[in-house]
Motif scaffolding. Structure first.
Motif, short mmCIF file in Angstrom:
data_model
loop_
_atom_site.label_atom_id
_atom_site.label_comp_id
_atom_site.label_asym_id
_atom_site.label_seq_id
_atom_site.Cartn_x
_atom_site.Cartn_y
_atom_site.Cartn_z
N ASP A 198 -4.13 -4.92 7.38
CA ASP A 198 -5.01 -4.52 6.37
C ASP A 198 -4.66 -3.09 5.71
O ASP A 198 -5.58 -2.20 5.21
CB ASP A 198 -6.36 -4.68 6.72
N SER A 199 -3.30 -2.63 5.60
CA SER A 199 -3.13 -1.55 5.16
C SER A 199 -3.57 -1.11 3.96
O SER A 199 -3.77 -2.01 2.86
CB SER A 199 -1.54 -1.33 4.83
N SER A 251 -2.07 -10.48 2.18
CA SER A 251 -3.21 -10.95 1.82
C SER A 251 -4.39 -10.10 2.46
O SER A 251 -5.42 -10.19 1.94
CB SER A 251 -3.66 -12.31 2.78
N LYS A 252 -4.04 -9.14 3.18
CA LYS A 252 -5.11 -8.14 3.57
C LYS A 252 -4.69 -6.87 2.88
O LYS A 252 -5.74 -5.80 3.37
CB LYS A 252 -5.20 -8.23 5.23
N SER A 283 2.89 -7.06 -14.16
CA SER A 283 4.09 -7.80 -14.46
C SER A 283 5.19 -7.68 -13.24
O SER A 283 5.88 -8.61 -12.93
CB SER A 283 4.75 -7.42 -15.77
N ASN A 284 5.18 -6.49 -12.64
CA ASN A 284 6.24 -6.36 -11.69
C ASN A 284 5.89 -6.61 -10.18
O ASN A 284 6.57 -6.94 -9.37
CB ASN A 284 6.73 -4.70 -11.80
N LEU A 285 4.66 -6.50 -9.88
CA LEU A 285 4.28 -6.59 -8.45
C LEU A 285 2.99 -7.65 -8.04
O LEU A 285 3.27 -8.49 -7.73
CB LEU A 285 4.14 -5.48 -7.81
N ASN A 337 0.73 -11.86 -2.76
CA ASN A 337 -0.83 -12.49 -2.61
C ASN A 337 -1.53 -10.98 -2.09
O ASN A 337 -2.36 -11.14 -1.28
CB ASN A 337 -0.68 -13.33 -1.52
N ILE A 338 -1.83 -9.91 -3.19
CA ILE A 338 -2.20 -8.80 -2.49
C ILE A 338 -4.02 -9.03 -2.53
O ILE A 338 -4.52 -9.80 -3.61
CB ILE A 338 -1.95 -7.72 -3.29
#
Ligand code: GLP
Length: 248
Positions: A29-30, A59-60, A86-88, A93-94
Motif C-alpha cells: 500500500d505504498s 491495487s493498494k 495515457s502513459n500509466l 490497476n492503481i
C-alpha cells in the motif's frame, strides 16, 4: 546520495522500475510520488510491462504527482493529468492517483487541499523525480528561497523554453503551475532522481561536484537521508560502465 550510472536510457528505466517494484513488494500500500517529463516515460513503460506480464500489482498503491500546469484543462494533451493517464494510470490497476487540479477556481485552496491529502495518506514513501536543465525539481525553480508547501509558481524562461517543445505553434503554453513544495518532497521516505540525456550533463556535473549549489534546487537533495540518483551515460558525461558508488 547514492549514484547509479547506466549504459543506456533503457537500463536506467529498468533499474528505476526495479526500485519501484521493490518498494511495492515491501509495502503493497505504498504512496508513490510521481513525476512527468520525457525522462520517466521509460520507467512507466517498464512498470506497465511488468504489470501486464508479471502481475506487478498496484491495487493498494496510491500516487501523488509533483505538479500540473495552471491553468490547464485535464483533457488538454499537454496537461500532466493527460500524460499520467495515457502513459500509466489507464494501463495499471492503481488504487488512487492524484494530481494538483489545473482547473481549480481557487488555486490557493487547491494547494492546501493537496498537501492535506498527502498528509492524510501518511506522506510519500517513494518519490520519483526528474530534473530540469536549470536544476528544478517538480516546478520548484532556482531561487534564493524555496517554498515548503504546494504552491502556485511562475515558470522561468529556461523552463518555458525547455517545455515549449511539447506545445504546438499557436497553442497557449501556461506560464504558471501548481507544484509540490520542498515539504512533501523532502518528507518522502526515499527519493529516486532520474537524469537522462546530454542536455542534463552540465547540471548533473554540478550536482556531484562536492558542493550544494543553492541555485540548483535538486542539489538540496544532498540533505535528504535516502536519495538514489540514476543517470544514463549521456547525462553522466560519457562514463559508460554500470557503476554503483556512494557520491558523498
Ligand atoms: C518538467 C517537470 C519536471 C521534470 C522536467 C524535466 O518541467 N515539471 O518534473 O523533471 O520537466 O523534463 P524532461 O524529463 O522532459 O527533461
Amino acid at each position: 546520495m547514492k549514484r547509479i550510472i547506466c549504459d543506456s536510457y533503457e537500463d536506467m528505466s529498468r533499474v528505476a522500475a526495479d526500485i519501484v517494484e521493490a518498494q511495492i513488494a515491501c509495502k503493497p500500500d505504498s504512496v508513490l510520488g510521481l513525476a512527468t517529463g520525457s525522462t520517466p516515460l521509460g520507467l512507466y513503460e517498464e512498470l506497465v510491462r511488468r504489470h501486464r506480464e508479471s502481475g506487478l500489482n498496484f491495487s493498494k498503491v496510491r500516487s501523488f504527482n509533483l505538479d500540473e500546469y495552471y491553468p490547464i484543462g485535464k483533457d488538454h494533451p499537454q496537461s500532466y493529468n493527460y500524460y499520467m493517464n495515457s502513459n500509466l494510470f489507464s494501463k495499471i490497476n492503481i488504487a488512487a492517483a492524484y494530481l494538483p487540479d489545473g482547473e481549480a477556481d481557487d488555486p490557493m485552496s487547491e494547494c492546501k487541499n493537496y498537501d492535506a491529502k498527502i498528509e492524510e495518506a501518511g506522506g510519500i514513501d517513494l518519490q520519483v523525480l526528474g530534473i530540469g536543465v536549470n536544476g528544478h525539481i517538480g516546478f520548484n525553480e532556482p531561487s534564493v528561497s524555496y517554498t515548503i508547501t504546494t504552491h502556485l509558481t511562475q515558470l522561468t524562461e529556461s523552463t518555458l523554453t525547455a517545455n515549449s517543445r511539447n506545445f504546438t505553434d499557436g497553442e497557449a503554453q501556461p506560464e504558471t503551475a501548481l507544484t509540490m513544495g520542498f515539504g512533501a518532497i523532502f518528507g518522502a521516505k526515499s527519493i529516486l532522481l532520474l537524469i537522462s540525456g546530454g542536455n542534463k550533463a552540465e547540471v548533473a556535473k554540478k550536482l556531484f561536484d562536492g558542493k550544494i549549489h543553492t541555485d540548483i534546487p535538486a542539489a538540496l537533495l544532498h540533505l535528504h537521508p535516502d536519495v538514489t540518483v540514476i543517470l544514463d551515460k549521456e547525462a553522466a558525461g560519457g562514463i559508460s560502465n554500470l557503476m554503483i558508488e556512494n557520491a558523498n
